[in-house]
Design a protein around this motif. Structure first.
Motif, short mmCIF file in Angstrom:
data_model
loop_
_atom_site.label_atom_id
_atom_site.label_comp_id
_atom_site.label_asym_id
_atom_site.label_seq_id
_atom_site.Cartn_x
_atom_site.Cartn_y
_atom_site.Cartn_z
N LEU B 22 0.38 -17.25 -21.56
CA LEU B 22 -0.77 -16.73 -20.82
C LEU B 22 -1.44 -17.82 -19.99
O LEU B 22 -1.84 -17.59 -18.85
CB LEU B 22 -1.80 -16.11 -21.77
CG LEU B 22 -1.45 -14.75 -22.37
CD1 LEU B 22 -2.64 -14.18 -23.13
CD2 LEU B 22 -0.99 -13.76 -21.31
N ASN B 25 0.78 -18.39 -16.98
CA ASN B 25 0.83 -17.28 -16.02
C ASN B 25 -0.50 -16.99 -15.34
O ASN B 25 -0.52 -16.30 -14.33
CB ASN B 25 1.29 -15.99 -16.73
CG ASN B 25 2.71 -16.09 -17.22
OD1 ASN B 25 3.43 -17.02 -16.86
ND2 ASN B 25 3.12 -15.16 -18.07
N HIS B 26 -1.60 -17.45 -15.91
CA HIS B 26 -2.91 -17.06 -15.38
C HIS B 26 -3.77 -18.27 -15.04
O HIS B 26 -4.98 -18.16 -15.01
CB HIS B 26 -3.65 -16.17 -16.37
CG HIS B 26 -2.95 -14.89 -16.63
ND1 HIS B 26 -3.13 -13.78 -15.85
CD2 HIS B 26 -2.02 -14.53 -17.55
CE1 HIS B 26 -2.36 -12.80 -16.29
NE2 HIS B 26 -1.69 -13.24 -17.32
N GLU B 29 -6.34 -17.69 -12.17
CA GLU B 29 -7.49 -16.85 -12.53
C GLU B 29 -8.40 -17.56 -13.54
O GLU B 29 -9.61 -17.42 -13.49
CB GLU B 29 -7.02 -15.52 -13.14
CG GLU B 29 -6.33 -14.59 -12.17
CD GLU B 29 -4.81 -14.76 -12.20
OE1 GLU B 29 -4.35 -15.89 -12.51
OE2 GLU B 29 -4.10 -13.79 -11.91
N LEU B 305 1.73 -11.36 -27.19
CA LEU B 305 0.82 -11.41 -26.04
C LEU B 305 -0.52 -10.71 -26.29
O LEU B 305 -1.56 -11.24 -25.91
CB LEU B 305 1.51 -10.88 -24.78
CG LEU B 305 2.63 -11.79 -24.26
CD1 LEU B 305 3.27 -11.19 -23.02
CD2 LEU B 305 2.12 -13.19 -23.96
#
Lengths: 433, 433
Positions: B22, B25-26, B29, B305
């Motif tokens: 996570l 991938n983020h 953000e 996840l």
């Protein structure tokens, strides 16, 4: 730092009275949570003669907006008066006076949310509106906080209690639309003029707000496609039931590769879908995130105290931010400019009900047409019609693009064996799909 | 202020790998949300030889706990190693080194939550554990934030995915307990040794955590009464189905006038109850608040996840607190010392299945006894038994106290016409009740 926080209320209707009750009943816990006292300082009302079912020092009431908006003792404005133009005007004034604003007003936020957030941000003020969507369900905070390290692809919501109540009556008791609406009006779940609810406008406003937050995009209310439930017939609901579906008014918000599709439409939900079990006046919002998978938030969508709890959760957040000196920082600029998903990129299953001439080769002709258009079926149901020489055929397609499906509808109407297209609805299949 | 935050991971199993994914991938953000970069600095593992399905610079791995816990560059410890004694020890060390801690470890928090919160508070550190209950569902924050101006009377949870999967198979497909357990093990929903799940211990830990937060009280794990599902028979489930109920393993937490009752037990839920529709490995927590009414949070209870999203929501909260300089302030001292609700104050409906001698007057004798004890029935179902001269009678009582019901059971066993008490379960009726 002041050791109490003062609230100015705009409006003293159902939600306003609830806020006053909650503050009175939970003062001790509130002080414990935020570390200071919370008081209602002024309440703007329209009609000083009206008798109100709330315990409140009558000298706090005023009909002069300036006594609230320009009152230097007031820190936080709670707008629960409704309407859009005047509310917008008052809130912009409140920001100029450096007051934080909490509103339960979905119409206002759906229309003017971005403008108001800009004004709040410029004045380092908070603007929160948890109560504007799905009353007592903490869904906005859930979207913006809880799922923050995720990528949300889909939000599906039952976000209008009136229509969900009507559809539950129709689904479960076989009540007609008209009778169910009347019953909802008697119980206070529907307004005398139910248009905004039954035509899907209320749900559309909430979906605009939800999709902005879920996808961090700049969707406008006018981008939301809307279909209501006022044309639904009991016979369609019953055919759907036979096929394993429940009719719901669903707000969809889908986002794929910055293409956004937001709509409100009567939808046949597979009975396996978590939203299918949401009954009566309840609301629920189903969120599908890349990492978290499927989650759903369920609760009352309206009502004095449920909505007031949402307002109070915003009040507490504002006060915490005040004590930390970090107001006006929650606004996230839209990550991207939304592009409305074109029809060839919108995929779903469809329910289609046709009146066909009851003659040899009818089903074959229709099947042939669908086959040529590369649309296949999950279910087919043929029923003799009450009209002589006609039969009804119901198709549930596999997932196909809206563009293809609409083309097929166009071609179907030109087939000799098809008397008329009776109805068609979106179908959301099993959650695994 | 540093412009990046460094994380030390304890453990690199299913959840730890999810956290790493996570963050990768983020990242964009995340930076946008918290205003600084987030990095994994060190990962404590047990076995350096093990092949791991995660992209990570191998030099970050270590088998020496001090390289994580005493690393001056690390700000936040994420404990995803499991177990209780060693994890507790490491976390206490982390607090001494002024590091914030996030854990997904329900066993640890259920047993040592109050001690760890004390240690965190003394060191002005955060301790968050959103992932410890119901994986991807943001229920802990929902309880402590969203419903803060409310008074919560009841929390009911399906908080164990293994047992919910097994019960769904039994309910819907008529699978035996043994076969359903085997299937769950094949799919990875159940451990090789399923005891903690099927005997209700896992659910009990989560209910201890939920009830502490919901009621702000000091409930201990040992205060939770626990019954598992390993003795359930298909025939009971099927009788329940005939009567309109679905069997679920329900965690109850009720609080009335500072009397608290926390239990985990197989329960016949009315099909109308929102929890009855929660299927397969999904979890859901139903919360009944004085003001908000009924709400429910639904989602995945486990998985790499989903659980990692909960950990990440905690990470983001810790970082926001760091930037605001307000860590270690979230702890609320219990509002009251809990008193366990005595049996004469515990009210529910009950399902009772008796083997009775199939003779005239049997039902009359039993009815007479119940009548004398002031227990009345909502439903009665009599079925000829496969054993000769016996009949089965199933009673569903109206709401009655546990004390009365247990007395009635005691008297029933002494009746001549009663061959044996086959089974009895709690029943939760329609949500209106």
């Amino acid at each position: 730092m002041k050791n109490d926080v003062s609230i100015g209320l705009l409006g003293l209707g159902v939600v306003g009275s609830g806020v006053i009750k909650l503050i009175e009943n939970h003062r001790k816990e509130l002080v414990h949570q935020v570390g200071c006292d919370v008081n209602i300082k002024r309440v703007l009302i329209r009609d000083p003669e009206k008798i109100r079912n709330v315990q409140l020092d009558q000298t706090l009431l005023t009909t002069d907006p300036d006594e609230v908006l320009k009152n230097p003792e007031i820190d936080v404005i709670v707008e629960v008066m409704g309407g859009t133009e005047q509310a917008r005007h008052y809130i912009l004034e409140a920001f100029q006076a450096k007051k934080h604003v909490i509103t339960a007003n979905k119409d206002l936020i759906a229309l003017y949310g971005p403008e108001l957030e800009d004004a709040a941000s410029r004045n380092q003020c908070d603007l929160f509106y948890e109560a504007s969507v799905a009353g007592g369900i903490p869904i906005l905070r859930g979207l913006s906080d809880g799922l923050v390290s995720d990528r949300i692809h889909q939000v599906m919501g039952i976000v209008n209690g009136t229509t969900n109540y009507i559809l539950t009556k129709m689904n479960e008791e076989g009540t007609t639309y008209e009778d169910a609406l009347k019953k909802a009006q008697e119980l206070g779940f529907a307004e005398a003029d139910p248009t905004a609810d039954v035509e899907g406008l209320d749900a559309a406003r909430k979906m605009a707000i939800l999709s902005r937050l879920a996808f961090s995009t700049d969707i406008e209310l006018e981008d939301v496609e809307v279909n209501g439930i006022s044309n639904l017939t009991l016979s369609d609901l019953q055919y759907g039931k036979q096929l394993g579906y429940t009719m719901k008014l669903i707000g969809f918000a889908n986002c794929h590769n910055q293409n956004v599709e937001v709509s409100v439409q009567p939808t046949f939900l597979s009975n396996e879908h978590p939203l299918a079990a949401v009954k009566n006046e309840y609301n629920a919002v189903y969120v599908n995130g890349e990492a978290v998978g499927e989650t759903m938030f369920y609760g009352p969508g309206a009502g004095s105290l449920p909505t007031a709890t949402a307002v109070m959760s915003d009040v507490i957040n504002v006060i915490k931010n005040m004590r930390l000196g970090v107001n006006g920082r929650q606004f996230i600029k839209p990550r991207f400019k939304s592009v409305i998903t074109p029809p060839d990129q919108r995929f779903s299953q469809h329910y289609l009900r046709l009146d066909v001439r009851d003659e040899a080769g009818a089903l074959s002709a229709i099947s042939h047409l669908f086959n040529e258009m590369d649309i296949s079926f999950e279910r087919v149901l043929q029923i003799p019609s009450s009209k002589s020489n006609l039969a009804e055929i119901i198709f549930v397609t596999h997932r196909t693009s809206l563009e293809k499906f609409e083309k097929a509808m166009f071609e179907l109407e030109r087939l000799n064996v098809v008397e008329s297209i009776h109805s068609s609805y979106r179908v959301e299949g099993d959650v695994e799909e």
